[in-house]
Design an enzyme around this catalytic site. Structure first.
Site, PDB file in Angstrom:
ATOM      1  N   HIS A  14       2.067   6.346  -0.025  1.00  0.00           N
ATOM      2  CA  HIS A  14       2.805   6.833  -1.181  1.00  0.00           C
ATOM      3  C   HIS A  14       2.699   8.358  -1.256  1.00  0.00           C
ATOM      4  O   HIS A  14       1.895   8.984  -0.565  1.00  0.00           O
ATOM      5  CB  HIS A  14       2.311   6.194  -2.487  1.00  0.00           C
ATOM      6  CG  HIS A  14       0.948   6.590  -2.931  1.00  0.00           C
ATOM      7  ND1 HIS A  14       0.404   6.206  -4.132  1.00  0.00           N
ATOM      8  CD2 HIS A  14      -0.013   7.343  -2.329  1.00  0.00           C
ATOM      9  CE1 HIS A  14      -0.803   6.697  -4.256  1.00  0.00           C
ATOM     10  NE2 HIS A  14      -1.093   7.388  -3.189  1.00  0.00           N
ATOM     11  N   CYS A  33      -2.338  14.780  -3.338  1.00  0.00           N
ATOM     12  CA  CYS A  33      -1.518  13.557  -3.361  1.00  0.00           C
ATOM     13  C   CYS A  33      -0.039  13.866  -3.502  1.00  0.00           C
ATOM     14  O   CYS A  33       0.805  12.973  -3.396  1.00  0.00           O
ATOM     15  CB  CYS A  33      -1.967  12.633  -4.486  1.00  0.00           C
ATOM     16  SG  CYS A  33      -3.640  12.047  -4.235  1.00  0.00           S
ATOM     17  N   HIS A  39       0.564   9.799   2.102  1.00  0.00           N
ATOM     18  CA  HIS A  39      -0.704   9.373   2.699  1.00  0.00           C
ATOM     19  C   HIS A  39      -0.883   7.905   2.376  1.00  0.00           C
ATOM     20  O   HIS A  39      -0.187   7.362   1.516  1.00  0.00           O
ATOM     21  CB  HIS A  39      -1.863  10.208   2.128  1.00  0.00           C
ATOM     22  CG  HIS A  39      -1.973  10.069   0.650  1.00  0.00           C
ATOM     23  ND1 HIS A  39      -1.231  10.810  -0.222  1.00  0.00           N
ATOM     24  CD2 HIS A  39      -2.698   9.223  -0.116  1.00  0.00           C
ATOM     25  CE1 HIS A  39      -1.498  10.447  -1.460  1.00  0.00           C
ATOM     26  NE2 HIS A  39      -2.394   9.481  -1.426  1.00  0.00           N
ATOM     27  N   HIS A  41      -3.247   4.192   1.715  1.00  0.00           N
ATOM     28  CA  HIS A  41      -4.443   3.592   1.126  1.00  0.00           C
ATOM     29  C   HIS A  41      -4.575   2.154   1.605  1.00  0.00           C
ATOM     30  O   HIS A  41      -3.572   1.478   1.837  1.00  0.00           O
ATOM     31  CB  HIS A  41      -4.356   3.555  -0.403  1.00  0.00           C
ATOM     32  CG  HIS A  41      -4.399   4.898  -1.040  1.00  0.00           C
ATOM     33  ND1 HIS A  41      -5.557   5.638  -1.152  1.00  0.00           N
ATOM     34  CD2 HIS A  41      -3.418   5.649  -1.594  1.00  0.00           C
ATOM     35  CE1 HIS A  41      -5.290   6.777  -1.756  1.00  0.00           C
ATOM     36  NE2 HIS A  41      -3.996   6.818  -2.039  1.00  0.00           N
ATOM     37  N   ASP A  79       2.905  -4.590   1.532  1.00  0.00           N
ATOM     38  CA  ASP A  79       2.031  -4.311   2.672  1.00  0.00           C
ATOM     39  C   ASP A  79       2.779  -3.556   3.772  1.00  0.00           C
ATOM     40  O   ASP A  79       3.881  -3.950   4.172  1.00  0.00           O
ATOM     41  CB  ASP A  79       1.474  -5.625   3.230  1.00  0.00           C
ATOM     42  CG  ASP A  79       0.362  -5.397   4.241  1.00  0.00           C
ATOM     43  OD1 ASP A  79      -0.418  -4.436   4.080  1.00  0.00           O
ATOM     44  OD2 ASP A  79       0.280  -6.187   5.207  1.00  0.00           O
ATOM     45  N   HIS A  80       2.159  -2.489   4.251  1.00  0.00           N
ATOM     46  CA  HIS A  80       2.728  -1.637   5.294  1.00  0.00           C
ATOM     47  C   HIS A  80       4.086  -1.078   4.895  1.00  0.00           C
ATOM     48  O   HIS A  80       4.993  -0.942   5.724  1.00  0.00           O
ATOM     49  CB  HIS A  80       2.772  -2.365   6.642  1.00  0.00           C
ATOM     50  CG  HIS A  80       1.406  -2.478   7.253  1.00  0.00           C
ATOM     51  ND1 HIS A  80       0.489  -3.403   6.824  1.00  0.00           N
ATOM     52  CD2 HIS A  80       0.793  -1.747   8.215  1.00  0.00           C
ATOM     53  CE1 HIS A  80      -0.629  -3.246   7.520  1.00  0.00           C
ATOM     54  NE2 HIS A  80      -0.480  -2.245   8.359  1.00  0.00           N
ATOM     55  N   GLU A 130      -7.938   1.573  -5.363  1.00  0.00           N
ATOM     56  CA  GLU A 130      -7.168   2.453  -4.483  1.00  0.00           C
ATOM     57  C   GLU A 130      -8.075   3.134  -3.473  1.00  0.00           C
ATOM     58  O   GLU A 130      -7.746   3.264  -2.303  1.00  0.00           O
ATOM     59  CB  GLU A 130      -6.437   3.491  -5.323  1.00  0.00           C
ATOM     60  CG  GLU A 130      -5.517   4.396  -4.521  1.00  0.00           C
ATOM     61  CD  GLU A 130      -4.924   5.486  -5.384  1.00  0.00           C
ATOM     62  OE1 GLU A 130      -3.723   5.717  -5.290  1.00  0.00           O
ATOM     63  OE2 GLU A 130      -5.672   6.114  -6.172  1.00  0.00           O
TER      64      GLU A 130
HETATM   65 NI    NI Z   1      -2.964   8.280  -2.972  1.00  0.00          NI
END
Ligand code: NI
Length: 140
Positions: A14, A33, A39, A41, A79-80, A130
Site C-alpha cells: 500500500h 509510508c 511498500h 506488509h 492477498d498479494h 500490520e
Molecule cells: Ni505501511
C-alpha cells in the site's frame, strides 16, 4: 458465552496518501509510508465471533464455515494485491490499517447471514496486526 478467534495471514502493499491533503501534508502525516512506490506488509488478521456452545456439537461456531467465508471475502481479495490499485474498497479511502479493519467488517457483514443464518455466532472483533509494533482492532 464463548469468544472464538481464528487467525489468518495475508501480504499486501500500500501507499498512504490522501487526495484530500496536499503533497506536503501527506509527507508530513504519513512520512515514509507516503513514498510514491509503496511498500508491503505481512498482515495478521484475527476474526473473533461470539456465541453460546451448541449442545448438539459442543462448539460455539462452525470454524470451517468461518474459514471459507474469510478466505473467499478477504484473503482472496487482499492477498498479494496492491491495496490502493487493486482493491475497490480503497478507491476513495486511504489504506491505513484502520480503514482495512473497516473494509473487512463491511465485507464480512455483507454476507454474514448467508453463511450463519441463525442467531449465532455474531461477529465480535476484527484485529489486524500490520507490524510488530502496530495493531488495530474493532470491537463489534
Ligand atoms: Ni505501511
Amino acid at each position: 458465552m464463548i469468544r472464538l478467534t481464528r487467525r489468518y495471514r495475508f501480504s499486501a502493499s500500500h501507499r498512504l496518501h490522501s487526495p484530500r491533503l496536499s503533497d506536503e501534508e501527506n509527507r508530513a502525516i504519513y512520512g515514509k509510508c507516503n513514498n510514491q512506490h509503496g511498500h508491503g506488509h505481512n498482515y495478521v488478521l484475527e476474526v473473533s465471533v461470539r456465541g453460546p456452545v451448541e449442545p448438539e456439537t459442543g462448539r460455539a461456531a462452525d470454524i470451517a464455515a468461518l474459514d471459507s467465508l474469510v478466505h473467499r471475502e478477504i484473503i482472496s481479495a487482499f492477498d498479494h494485491r496492491n491495496l490502493n490499485a487493486d482493491v475497490p474498497d480503497f478507491a476513495d479511502a486511504v489504506p491505513t490499517t484502520e480503514n482495512l479493519v473497516a473494509a473487512i467488517e463491511r465485507r464480512l457483514r455483507r454476507v454474514w447471514s448467508t453463511v450463519f443464518p441463525g442467531e449465532w455466532p455474531e461477529l465480535d472483533r476484527i484485529r489486524v496486526q500490520e507490524t510488530r509494533r502496530n495493531t488495530i482492532e474493532a470491537r463489534l
